[in-house]
Scaffold this active site. Structure first.
Site, PDB file in Angstrom:
ATOM      1  N   LYS A 199     -12.795   0.197   5.219  1.00  0.00           N
ATOM      2  CA  LYS A 199     -12.217   0.979   4.119  1.00  0.00           C
ATOM      3  C   LYS A 199     -10.789   0.533   3.814  1.00  0.00           C
ATOM      4  CE  LYS A 199     -11.357   4.215   1.138  1.00  0.00           C
ATOM      5  NZ  LYS A 199     -11.918   4.153  -0.221  1.00  0.00           N
TER       6      LYS A 199
ATOM      7  N   CYS B  56      -5.172   6.064  -2.813  1.00  0.00           N
ATOM      8  CA  CYS B  56      -5.726   5.071  -1.882  1.00  0.00           C
ATOM      9  C   CYS B  56      -4.907   3.783  -1.798  1.00  0.00           C
ATOM     10  CB  CYS B  56      -7.163   4.748  -2.273  1.00  0.00           C
ATOM     11  SG  CYS B  56      -8.265   6.178  -2.177  1.00  0.00           S
TER      12      CYS B  56
END
Length: 475
Positions: free
Chosen positions: A231, A289
């Site tokens: 991720k 993010c």
């Protein structure tokens, strides 16, 4: 059969699920679980706080608290609420009713320079999950976290709070979200799901949880730490790609050429074994993010088990990419100043109309928006600033209007910072009439207007990567 496998077998299939954190990730995840026929009930957990408590009643009425364009989301919320399969609650003790609980909680960095994330909200969530944990339950962290967190901090807190042992009494996994605002439901259904348990039984149980919501996507099992690295790395790579095109845009400006021509040329090279993942330049990178996942990856190396072998004294290319992307709002400011200088004006005393506060097109997501540092620079220089955004309301400390004419009226400079669809339809005549200036400035940070139309009407134009237009003759 291990103790955990026996417990999971005795508990039977997952039927009741809890999702901690009713935000851009938690809400769509919860209602997709609730819509799956194999699951009986989903509880969405939300603190009844001053800032976010309003979400509880909205969700229980079948309404979405997310105000951007999210195809199908409000309809699905209404459907699962009406069916009695989804409920939002501030009562964390109800975690004890569940078979599985997921945590979708933000993990920002207070100060990226010291690589120390602010895990306070996540730790609170983990403590709540641990406090009400029961044997045979599954806990999944969906938050983007420093590699090593699942098997380290999260495991430790859950065991301390519950008195149970991970991998023996309960299953524990990391399954990072992979969504983009504007297509939340589509992304969860269609992207492959990375699923990493602390052991094989935990991984299998987590795959069981996510498989029913996947349509095109499939579950990809791996270890918890490998999932954490996956991720952070995929977002770091995207940030690196954006930095590459942003730097190219700066180069093209300096060389007097159009970065979009160059991009088209580079992107045209096709063939076996050829990959040119060239993205788009812009006014800056925002969101939750990309602005911090690089630092999770960097921190993972620092606290990892082995020694890093890397060129001595060299910067991390990932951190350098972050610096390039963080610079783009300052570059937008520099373009604005340069445009004013062409007219013999200064930023001080000028009115700047900012178009777009959200960081991404047609969304209300303004987390870490590049518009904020741009505005700060303008205010520091003595400009007056008005902000327009059709989606963002009630942003702390910033007055934002949804009335475009009101914001543009009398402006010396109109500056496009978000690529909202509304701005693609801007006409030079309308903008000029609204500003009532002979030579208004327009700065395009998202390549949404046609430069020649505005230049022909007397505007002083500046655009990201538009070296071919940025020094045009003023008409």
């Amino acid at each position: 059969m291990s103790k955990l496998e026996q417990l999971l077998k005795e508990r039977g299939p997952i039927k009741k699920i809890g999702v901690l954190g009713m935000g851009y990730v938690g809400i769509p995840a919860a209602v997709l679980f609730a819509d799956a026929p194999c699951f009986d009930k989903v509880l969405g957990f939300q603190r009844n706080s001053k800032s976010s408590g309003y979400k509880i009643d909205m969700l229980n009425r079948g309404e979405s608290p997310l105000k951007g364009e999210e195809p199908g989301l409000e309809e699905l919320i209404g459907k699962v609420v009406k069916a009695g399969k989804f409920e939002c609650t501030p009562d964390f003790s109800r975690i004890s009713e569940l078979d599985a609980v997921t945590l979708a909680i933000q993990t920002p960095f207070a100060d990226p320079k010291d690589l120390e994330p602010d895990f306070s909200a996540l730790i609170d969530g983990i403590r709540n999950a641990g406090k009400y944990l029961r044997p045979g339950m599954l806990v999944v962290l969906e938050s983007t976290i420093t590699p090593g967190t699942t098997e380290g901090m999260a495991k430790q807190i859950l065991e301390e709070e519950s008195g149970l042992k991970a991998g023996e009494d309960f299953a524990l996994a990391h399954a990072p979200e992979r969504v983009m605002v504007g297509r939340l439901l589509k992304n969860i259904r269609e992207h492959d799901r990375i699923v990493g348990g602390i052991d094989e039984a935990s991984t299998k149980r987590a795959v069981e949880l996510y498989s029913p919501v996947l349509t095109v996507g499939k579950a990809i099992p791996m270890s918890a730490t490998a999932a954490e690295v996956t991720k952070t790395a995929e977002n770091t790579f995207r940030d690196l790609q954006i930095a590459a095109i942003n730097q190219l845009a700066l180069y093209c400006e300096a060389m007097g050429i159009n970065v979009y021509d160059v991009r088209t040329g580079v992107d045209s090279l096709k063939g076996e074994g050829i990959t040119r993942a060239i993205l788009w330049p812009g006014a800056g990178v925002g969101g939750h993010c990309l602005t911090k996942d690089t630092y999770h990856l960097e921190r993972g190396v620092k606290i990892g088990k082995g020694e890093l072998d890397y060129p001595e004294g060299a910067d991390s290319i990932y951190v350098l990419a972050r610096k390039v992307n963080d610079f783009m709002p300052a570059h937008m400011y520099n373009l604005t100043v340069a445009a004013f200088e062409r007219l013999g004006k200064k930023m001080k005393g000028s009115k700047v109309a900012m178009l777009g506060w959200a960081f991404i097109k047609d969304s209300d997501d303004a987390r870490n928006t590049p518009s904020e540092p741009y505005r700060d620079l303008c205010l520091k220089a003595g400009a007056s600033v008005m902000v327009h955004d059709p989606y963002v309301v009630n942003y702390p400390g910033v007055g934002i209007s949804d009335n475009l004419e009101e914001v543009v009226k009398g402006a010396d400079a109109v500056v496009i910072l978000a690529g909202h669809s509304e701005y693609s339809g801007l006409k030079a005549d309308w903008v000029k009439n609204a500003t009532a200036k002979a030579n208004p400035v327009i700065v395009d940070g998202r390549n949404v207007i046609e430069p020649d139309e505005f230049i022909g009407k007397g505007f002083v134009y500046k655009g990201i990567g538009r070296g071919d237009k940025n020094l045009h003759k003023i008409k």
